[in-house]
Design a protein around this motif. Sequence first.
Motif, PDB file in Angstrom:
ATOM      1  N   LEU A  60      19.930   6.864  -5.692  1.00 29.55           N
ATOM      2  CA  LEU A  60      20.243   5.996  -4.663  1.00 29.55           C
ATOM      3  C   LEU A  60      19.720   4.170  -4.857  1.00 29.55           C
ATOM      4  N   HIS A  61      18.102   4.465  -4.072  1.00 25.38           N
ATOM      5  CA  HIS A  61      17.037   3.688  -3.961  1.00 25.38           C
ATOM      6  C   HIS A  61      15.902   3.375  -5.464  1.00 25.38           C
ATOM      7  N   GLY A  62      16.785   4.212  -6.623  1.00 24.22           N
ATOM      8  CA  GLY A  62      15.626   3.880  -8.021  1.00 24.22           C
ATOM      9  C   GLY A  62      15.356   5.076  -7.802  1.00 24.22           C
ATOM     10  N   GLU A  63      14.714   5.252  -9.662  1.00 20.28           N
ATOM     11  CA  GLU A  63      14.635   6.002 -10.408  1.00 20.28           C
ATOM     12  C   GLU A  63      12.861   6.354  -9.368  1.00 20.28           C
ATOM     13  N   PRO A  64      12.626   7.514  -9.709  1.00 20.55           N
ATOM     14  CA  PRO A  64      11.193   8.299  -8.634  1.00 20.55           C
ATOM     15  C   PRO A  64      10.391   7.699  -9.382  1.00 20.55           C
ATOM     16  N   GLU A  65       9.970   7.272 -10.908  1.00 18.83           N
ATOM     17  CA  GLU A  65       9.271   6.259 -11.746  1.00 18.83           C
ATOM     18  C   GLU A  65       8.672   4.897 -11.270  1.00 18.83           C
ATOM     19  N   ASP A  66      10.119   4.809 -10.908  1.00 20.98           N
ATOM     20  CA  ASP A  66      10.088   3.350 -10.616  1.00 20.98           C
ATOM     21  C   ASP A  66       9.197   3.084  -9.123  1.00 20.98           C
ATOM     22  N   PHE A  67       8.905   3.758  -8.659  1.00 24.77           N
ATOM     23  CA  PHE A  67       7.917   4.186  -7.455  1.00 24.77           C
ATOM     24  C   PHE A  67       6.184   4.065  -7.197  1.00 24.77           C
ATOM     25  N   VAL A  68       5.212   4.299  -8.497  1.00 23.62           N
ATOM     26  CA  VAL A  68       4.502   4.601  -9.226  1.00 23.62           C
ATOM     27  C   VAL A  68       4.187   3.108  -9.143  1.00 23.62           C
ATOM     28  N   ASP A  69       3.378   2.398  -8.346  1.00 23.85           N
ATOM     29  CA  ASP A  69       3.354   0.635  -7.779  1.00 23.85           C
ATOM     30  C   ASP A  69       1.883   0.435  -9.054  1.00 23.85           C
ATOM     31  N   TRP A  70       1.336  -0.715  -8.424  1.00 27.47           N
ATOM     32  CA  TRP A  70       0.286  -1.579  -9.119  1.00 27.47           C
ATOM     33  C   TRP A  70      -0.950  -0.138  -8.248  1.00 27.47           C
ATOM     34  N   LYS A  71      -0.447  -0.368  -7.072  1.00 23.40           N
ATOM     35  CA  LYS A  71      -1.882  -0.081  -5.996  1.00 23.40           C
ATOM     36  C   LYS A  71      -1.897   1.859  -6.339  1.00 23.40           C
ATOM     37  N   LYS A  72      -0.883   2.259  -6.352  1.00 20.64           N
ATOM     38  CA  LYS A  72      -1.038   3.354  -7.158  1.00 20.64           C
ATOM     39  C   LYS A  72      -1.819   3.846  -8.498  1.00 20.64           C
ATOM     40  N   GLU A  73      -1.949   2.970  -8.747  1.00 19.18           N
ATOM     41  CA  GLU A  73      -2.547   3.380 -10.515  1.00 19.18           C
ATOM     42  C   GLU A  73      -3.926   2.559 -10.311  1.00 19.18           C
ATOM     43  N   ARG A  74      -4.102   1.832  -9.755  1.00 20.69           N
ATOM     44  CA  ARG A  74      -5.876   1.433  -9.437  1.00 20.69           C
ATOM     45  C   ARG A  74      -6.056   2.493  -8.893  1.00 20.69           C
ATOM     46  N   GLN A  75      -5.434   3.591  -8.006  1.00 18.25           N
ATOM     47  CA  GLN A  75      -5.967   4.670  -7.222  1.00 18.25           C
ATOM     48  C   GLN A  75      -5.781   5.508  -8.623  1.00 18.25           C
ATOM     49  N   LEU A  76      -5.274   5.549  -9.515  1.00 17.59           N
ATOM     50  CA  LEU A  76      -5.687   7.233 -10.280  1.00 17.59           C
ATOM     51  C   LEU A  76      -6.463   6.126 -10.886  1.00 17.59           C
ATOM     52  N   GLU A  77      -6.554   4.670 -11.636  1.00 23.73           N
ATOM     53  CA  GLU A  77      -7.797   4.450 -11.977  1.00 23.73           C
ATOM     54  C   GLU A  77      -8.985   4.910 -12.123  1.00 23.73           C
TER      55      GLU A  77
END
Length: 120
Positions: A60-77
């Motif tokens: 309803l509010h978007g696909e789950p993968e849409d919630f991996v934002d730049w901040k999460k990407e930086r943390q994973l990096e």
Amino acid sequence: MSLHLELGRTGERLASDYLEASGYLILERNWVYGRAEVDLIAWFENKLIFVEVKTRRSVLHGEPEDFVDWKKERQLEMASSVYIARRQHQGEIRFDIVAIVFENKDLYHINHIEDAFWPG
């Protein structure tokens, strides 16, 4: 445990089972460095793979993968850099997303997005 945490843990278990059934070797679950957490770290086809799992009850509010934002990407990096250094890994790496959407309690869909992003 709150409902959203329970849903997240269920999603991580389903993602882990899915990846293992696909031939992946799960090396770590919920690996933490500082404030960053990597849901799954796996080995497949001579690659070290960092997996972010996103689970939702609906789109309803978007696909789950849409919630991996730049901040999460930086943390994973950041977390992946530490993991790579500690393991002295010098080969290929990849960042995947496993997105899970529940239609009801027993029916769900898994979308495995390989090479989903490259932080930085």
